[in-house]
Scaffold this active site. Structure first.
Site: not given
Ligand code: PLP
Length: 286
Positions: A15, A267
């Site tokens: 993010k 992610s």
């Molecule tokens: C925010 C987040 C997501 C999902 O992202 P979106 O853009 O809301 O679909 C996935 N994994 C992690 C670790 C996140 O912080």
């Protein structure tokens, strides 16, 4: 299988990319008044981190559901944390009130062109590193990550298949795709707590982009999420949170048909260490 290790980002999640792109694009006046985010944790942390680097006032609005260790991480970065309500949608209402009263600029967690573009750089990097890819597997909540990644990947090679993975407990985007419009669902506890939250009933970008660009969505159960977290810990010595592991969960459970050469976006890695230790201990003892 290629792993895109966003868990190793400075704030422990991808993010920071969208936050940097969004805050960098603000006017001098917006920067002077400060910014506000509402978040299940990683977005707030990304905004707090970039805001601190740019010397901005950062307010983060969170629901009471967000775990304590995530709140502490944001406070440590100098953000002012406001807690309100039992869901992200309620925290959002509080956010609107603070914007109105204090002239702060909203940094949305996913439904914003700059945020989507920032997250999408992941897709460009994946295609640069692995031009011969068949499948990209992306954790899916509000859809900012998958919208950006899918747009980037498909503009390089439209034949690459993009698969979104959410948790069975509360798959807001999947329910919305099935209904043909954004819908609200009940929030439940999940190991993938960073995937909690609705897509917004007034969703403008990520619903349409996910519907038009993503080839399929898959759901994983809580024990499959734990298996995915354990797999990357045990085999790769990587610390990945539940939301970050859902792609691995989908792959090792056999839910992705014919993945071919696949890239999985890990992610994020902001997991409570005690939780990961519990999951690992259970599985080592089996
Ligand atoms: C925010 C987040 C997501 C999902 O992202 P979106 O853009 O809301 O679909 C996935 N994994 C992690 C670790 C996140 O912080």
């Amino acid at each position: 299988v290629f792993l895109k290790c966003e868990n190793l980002q400075e704030t422990g999640a991808f993010k920071i990319r969208g936050a940097a792109n969004k805050l960098g694009a603000l006017s001098g006046d917006q920067k002077a008044r400060g910014v506000i985010a509402f978040s299940t944790g990683n977005h707030g942390r990304g905004v707090a981190h970039v805001g601190r680097k740019l010397g901005l006032r950062v307010v983060v609005c969170l629901s009471e559901r967000v775990p304590r260790y995530r709140v502490e991480a944001m406070e440590a970065l100098g953000a002012e944390v406001v807690r309100h309500g039992a869901s992200q949608d309620q925290a959002y209402l509080k956010t609107l009130e603070l914007i109105d009263r204090q002239g702060l600029t909203l940094v949305p967690p996913f439904d914003d062109p700059e945020i989507i573009a920032g997250q999408g750089v992941i897709g460009l990097e994946i295609m640069e590193d692995h031009p011969q890819l068949d499948t990209v597997v992306v954790p899916l909540s509000g859809g900012g990550l998958i919208a950006g990644v899918a747009l980037a990947v498909k503009s390089v090679n439209p034949a690459v298949r993009v698969v979104g993975v959410s948790m069975e407990a509360a798959p807001a985007m999947r329910a919305s795709l099935q209904a043909g419009r954004p819908v609200e669902i009940e929030e439940k506890d999940s190991l993938a707590d960073a995937l909690l939250g609705g897509i917004g009933l007034d969703n403008q970008y990520t619903f349409n982009m996910t519907r038009d660009l993503v080839d399929e969505t898959i759901l994983v159960a809580e024990d499959e999420i734990a298996d995915g977290m354990f797999f990357v810990f045990d085999r790769h010595r990587l610390v990945v949170e539940g939301a970050g592991a859902v792609g691995v969960s989908a792959l090792i459970s056999g839910k992705i048909q014919n993945p071919g050469r696949a890239a999985l976006v890990l992610s994020g890695g902001n997991v409570d260490p005690a939780l990961l230790v519990r999951i690992a201990a259970q599985r080592y003892n089996q």
